[in-house]
Design a protein around this motif. Structure first.
Motif, PDB file in Angstrom:
ATOM      1  N   LEU A  57      -8.371  -9.620   2.882  1.00 21.15           N
ATOM      2  CA  LEU A  57      -8.345  -9.698   1.310  1.00 21.15           C
ATOM      3  C   LEU A  57      -7.775  -8.698   0.718  1.00 21.15           C
ATOM      4  CD1 LEU A  57      -9.328 -11.109  -1.237  1.00 21.15           C
ATOM      5  CD2 LEU A  57     -11.599 -10.291  -0.964  1.00 21.15           C
ATOM      6  N   SER A  58      -7.787  -7.526   1.152  1.00 21.05           N
ATOM      7  CA  SER A  58      -7.469  -6.284   0.530  1.00 21.05           C
ATOM      8  C   SER A  58      -5.692  -6.153   0.884  1.00 21.05           C
ATOM      9  CB  SER A  58      -7.782  -4.930   1.095  1.00 21.05           C
ATOM     10  OG  SER A  58      -9.303  -4.956   1.029  1.00 21.05           O
ATOM     11  N   VAL A  59      -5.470  -6.744   1.836  1.00 15.90           N
ATOM     12  CA  VAL A  59      -4.084  -6.788   2.294  1.00 15.90           C
ATOM     13  C   VAL A  59      -3.496  -7.989   1.372  1.00 15.90           C
ATOM     14  CG1 VAL A  59      -2.043  -7.713   3.940  1.00 15.90           C
ATOM     15  CG2 VAL A  59      -4.213  -6.004   4.675  1.00 15.90           C
ATOM     16  N   GLU A  60      -3.990  -9.028   1.103  1.00 16.82           N
ATOM     17  CA  GLU A  60      -3.334 -10.149   0.246  1.00 16.82           C
ATOM     18  C   GLU A  60      -3.440  -9.430  -1.382  1.00 16.82           C
ATOM     19  OE1 GLU A  60      -5.527 -13.593  -2.154  1.00 16.82           O
ATOM     20  OE2 GLU A  60      -5.487 -14.206  -0.011  1.00 16.82           O
ATOM     21  N   ARG A  61      -4.177  -8.728  -1.770  1.00 12.88           N
ATOM     22  CA  ARG A  61      -4.292  -8.186  -3.005  1.00 12.88           C
ATOM     23  C   ARG A  61      -3.109  -7.264  -3.000  1.00 12.88           C
ATOM     24  NH1 ARG A  61      -4.746 -11.295  -6.508  1.00 12.88           N
ATOM     25  NH2 ARG A  61      -4.371 -12.742  -4.824  1.00 12.88           N
ATOM     26  N   TYR A  62      -2.813  -6.509  -2.031  1.00 14.14           N
ATOM     27  CA  TYR A  62      -1.834  -5.587  -2.145  1.00 14.14           C
ATOM     28  C   TYR A  62      -0.360  -6.262  -2.302  1.00 14.14           C
ATOM     29  CZ  TYR A  62       1.991  -2.723  -0.131  1.00 14.14           C
ATOM     30  OH  TYR A  62       3.075  -2.087  -0.044  1.00 14.14           O
ATOM     31  N   PHE A  63      -0.255  -7.662  -1.484  1.00 20.25           N
ATOM     32  CA  PHE A  63       0.934  -8.153  -1.742  1.00 20.25           C
ATOM     33  C   PHE A  63       1.102  -8.815  -3.215  1.00 20.25           C
ATOM     34  CE2 PHE A  63       1.445  -8.090   3.146  1.00 20.25           C
ATOM     35  CZ  PHE A  63       2.600  -7.525   2.926  1.00 20.25           C
ATOM     36  N   ALA A  64      -0.077  -9.518  -3.607  1.00 17.32           N
ATOM     37  CA  ALA A  64      -0.004 -10.146  -4.872  1.00 17.32           C
ATOM     38  C   ALA A  64       0.338  -9.298  -5.874  1.00 17.32           C
ATOM     39  CB  ALA A  64      -1.400 -10.604  -5.071  1.00 17.32           C
ATOM     40  N   ILE A  65      -0.081  -7.725  -6.041  1.00 15.38           N
ATOM     41  CA  ILE A  65       0.129  -6.918  -7.045  1.00 15.38           C
ATOM     42  C   ILE A  65       1.684  -6.310  -6.723  1.00 15.38           C
ATOM     43  CG2 ILE A  65      -0.469  -4.825  -7.985  1.00 15.38           C
ATOM     44  CD1 ILE A  65      -3.297  -5.734  -7.278  1.00 15.38           C
ATOM     45  N   ILE A 115     -10.959   2.265  11.673  1.00 14.00           N
ATOM     46  CA  ILE A 115      -9.752   1.913  11.582  1.00 14.00           C
ATOM     47  C   ILE A 115      -9.224   1.334  10.196  1.00 14.00           C
ATOM     48  CG2 ILE A 115      -7.898   1.059  12.414  1.00 14.00           C
ATOM     49  CD1 ILE A 115      -8.245   2.231  15.163  1.00 14.00           C
ATOM     50  N   PRO A 116     -10.218   0.153  10.131  1.00 21.16           N
ATOM     51  CA  PRO A 116     -10.057  -0.539   9.080  1.00 21.16           C
ATOM     52  C   PRO A 116     -10.330   0.098   7.530  1.00 21.16           C
ATOM     53  CG  PRO A 116     -11.103  -2.003  10.549  1.00 21.16           C
ATOM     54  CD  PRO A 116     -10.941  -0.423  10.947  1.00 21.16           C
ATOM     55  N   VAL A 117     -11.515   1.239   7.614  1.00 26.00           N
ATOM     56  CA  VAL A 117     -11.540   1.859   6.540  1.00 26.00           C
ATOM     57  C   VAL A 117     -10.372   2.678   6.064  1.00 26.00           C
ATOM     58  CG1 VAL A 117     -13.161   3.776   5.673  1.00 26.00           C
ATOM     59  CG2 VAL A 117     -13.977   1.874   6.758  1.00 26.00           C
ATOM     60  N   LEU A 118      -9.787   3.244   7.009  1.00 26.76           N
ATOM     61  CA  LEU A 118      -8.702   4.378   6.926  1.00 26.76           C
ATOM     62  C   LEU A 118      -7.459   3.373   6.233  1.00 26.76           C
ATOM     63  CD1 LEU A 118      -8.357   6.778   9.954  1.00 26.76           C
ATOM     64  CD2 LEU A 118      -9.361   7.205   7.680  1.00 26.76           C
ATOM     65  N   CYS A 119      -7.297   2.013   6.697  1.00 31.65           N
ATOM     66  CA  CYS A 119      -6.326   1.049   6.239  1.00 31.65           C
ATOM     67  C   CYS A 119      -6.639   0.844   4.880  1.00 31.65           C
ATOM     68  CB  CYS A 119      -6.203  -0.035   7.068  1.00 31.65           C
ATOM     69  SG  CYS A 119      -5.539   0.363   8.759  1.00 31.65           S
ATOM     70  N   LEU A 120      -7.927   0.564   4.612  1.00 32.19           N
ATOM     71  CA  LEU A 120      -8.172   0.168   3.214  1.00 32.19           C
ATOM     72  C   LEU A 120      -7.974   1.406   2.163  1.00 32.19           C
ATOM     73  CD1 LEU A 120     -11.569  -1.688   3.817  1.00 32.19           C
ATOM     74  CD2 LEU A 120      -9.458  -2.902   3.185  1.00 32.19           C
ATOM     75  N   THR A 121      -8.357   2.252   2.497  1.00 32.21           N
ATOM     76  CA  THR A 121      -8.031   3.743   1.786  1.00 32.21           C
ATOM     77  C   THR A 121      -6.607   3.517   1.420  1.00 32.21           C
ATOM     78  OG1 THR A 121      -9.873   4.765   2.691  1.00 32.21           O
ATOM     79  CG2 THR A 121      -8.273   6.138   1.379  1.00 32.21           C
ATOM     80  N   LEU A 122      -5.807   3.680   2.239  1.00 32.50           N
ATOM     81  CA  LEU A 122      -4.133   3.446   2.059  1.00 32.50           C
ATOM     82  C   LEU A 122      -3.754   2.240   1.291  1.00 32.50           C
ATOM     83  CD1 LEU A 122      -1.236   4.538   2.819  1.00 32.50           C
ATOM     84  CD2 LEU A 122      -1.293   3.219   4.679  1.00 32.50           C
ATOM     85  N   LEU A 123      -4.410   1.201   1.339  1.00 32.74           N
ATOM     86  CA  LEU A 123      -4.119   0.231   0.684  1.00 32.74           C
ATOM     87  C   LEU A 123      -4.131   0.276  -0.803  1.00 32.74           C
ATOM     88  CD1 LEU A 123      -4.780  -3.063   3.019  1.00 32.74           C
ATOM     89  CD2 LEU A 123      -2.643  -2.192   2.128  1.00 32.74           C
ATOM     90  N   TYR A 124      -5.689   0.722  -1.201  1.00 35.74           N
ATOM     91  CA  TYR A 124      -5.968   0.777  -2.567  1.00 35.74           C
ATOM     92  C   TYR A 124      -5.358   1.954  -3.280  1.00 35.74           C
ATOM     93  CZ  TYR A 124      -9.418  -2.925  -2.197  1.00 35.74           C
ATOM     94  OH  TYR A 124      -9.997  -4.062  -1.940  1.00 35.74           O
ATOM     95  N   GLY A 125      -4.919   3.118  -2.671  1.00 38.75           N
ATOM     96  CA  GLY A 125      -4.168   4.098  -2.994  1.00 38.75           C
ATOM     97  C   GLY A 125      -2.629   3.674  -3.336  1.00 38.75           C
TER      98      GLY A 125
END
Length: 354
Positions: free
Chosen positions: A124-132, A210-220
């Motif tokens: 879901l976070s990856v999808e929001r990254y692409f949508a924005i 690992i997903p938590v680290l990726c989520l931190t990067l995505l929201y940044g």
């Protein structure tokens, strides 16, 4: 941890446990923990069922974001199926009376739902990254049909990757005691001796960090994109799109933060209790107990967060709880539907915030 998902809970000195009663904790600890667990059980089951009902009943709520959140709500409901067994085990850790199959299945179900929730939040976070960050491409590629396929794939992957848990646990008797006295739902001794249990513990823990680290990067990256574009975009349409994106990101960030805070002790416990020798036995057991409560809190808190952060969700919840049946086409009330259409017109997109 007591929870079926944290399978390192009993890797401590079993001889020490034999010297105690068959209850892991004193009665003054067991009673409040049981009361809290029962409250979380009813909140979690009721809240997540209402979440699914809201997202399915009202057309304005059937967005791609809410499809992921509905699937996560189902995962959280399944997690609570293991709570009665966990309560039984903290009151009387042996003999385990529910049989080998149920012991294996509850460990497996809890692990599957843990993986599934992590995968949903990540996707879901990856999808929001692409949508924005790539709105035009996302509009063409992110469709409800594809999201359904992705959700199905996430469930299948979680079911498969949790499979080894079925071979790590079962009902065994320990210390040469009589069979009826020493049946425990626990890790199989062979899996501990061969190191398979410890390996699976680390795999599961990496599955979280690992997903938590990726989520931190995505929201940044998302926050950086919103910060850069807010000075360039002008006009009513740009303002509406920016407001919508901020609301979506804020809601998802809170959900992710709650997930991390509630489940972090659970995974720290896995690292600590996978070790062959554990010191400070009593302290570690109470840490596991707190982790269990936080684990189930994490499975029940999302509907509360949606109520706090989303006016549309609150209104839909209020209408369902008051049993109003005045929308034969199953839409939101006229006022909310009007505001939704207005937002869609300004943005040129389908609103995603629940």
């Amino acid at each position: 941890m007591v929870s079926g998902a944290n399978y390192s809970y009993f890797q401590n000195d079993t001889d020490y446990m034999e010297k105690r009663s068959f209850s892991l904790f004193d009665i003054h600890v067991l009673v409040p923990v049981t009361i809290i667990s029962i409250i979380l059980f009813f909140l979690g089951i009721t809240g997540n069922l209402l979440t699914i009902l809201i997202f399915k009943r009202y057309k304005e709520m059937r967005t791609t974001v809410n499809m992921y959140l509905s699937s996560m709500a189902l995962s959280d409901i399944l997690i609570f199926l293991g709570l009665p067994s966990d309560l039984y085990r903290i009151w009387k850790y042996k003999p385990y009376i529910f049989g080998d199959f149920l012991c294996k299945f509850l460990f497996y179900l809890s692990e599957t739902c843990t993986y599934c929730t992590i995968l949903h939040i990540m996707t879901l976070s990856v999808e929001r990254y692409f949508a924005i960050c790539f709105p035009l491409k996302a509009k063409a590629t992110i469709t409800k049909g594809r999201v359904k396929g992705v959700i199905l794939s996430l469930w299948v992957w979680a079911l498969l990757t949790a499979g080894p848990v079925l071979f790590l646990f079962g009902v065994e008797r320990r210390n040469g005691s009589l069979p009826d006295e020493a049946k425990e739902c626990n890790y199989i001794e062979h899996s501990a001796r061969t190191g398979l249990l410890e390996k699976m513990t680390w795999v599961s823990t990496i599955y979280f960090f690992i997903p938590v680290l990726c989520l931190t990067l995505l929201y940044g990256l998302i926050c950086g994109k919103l910060w850069r574009t807010r000075h360039r975009l002008r006009g009513l349409q740009a303002a509406g799109r920016e407001k919508y994106h901020k609301q979506t990101v804020k809601m998802l960030a809170v959900v992710v933060s709650a997930f991390v805070l509630c489940w972090l002790p659970f995974h720290i416990g896995r690292i600590l209790f996978a070790q062959p020798q554990i010191i400070l036995y009593d302290i570690t057991q109470y840490f596991n107990l707190i982790s269990m409560l936080l684990f189930y809190l994490g499975a029940s808190i999302n509907p509360i967060l949606y109520n706090v952060m989303s006016q549309r969700y609150r209104d839909a919840m209020s209408n369902i709880l008051s049993c109003r049946r005045v929308w034969p086409v199953r839409t939101l009330p006229r006022k909310l539907a009007s505001s939704t259409r207005s937002l869609r017109h300004r943005n040129g997109t389908q609103p995603q915030v629940p």
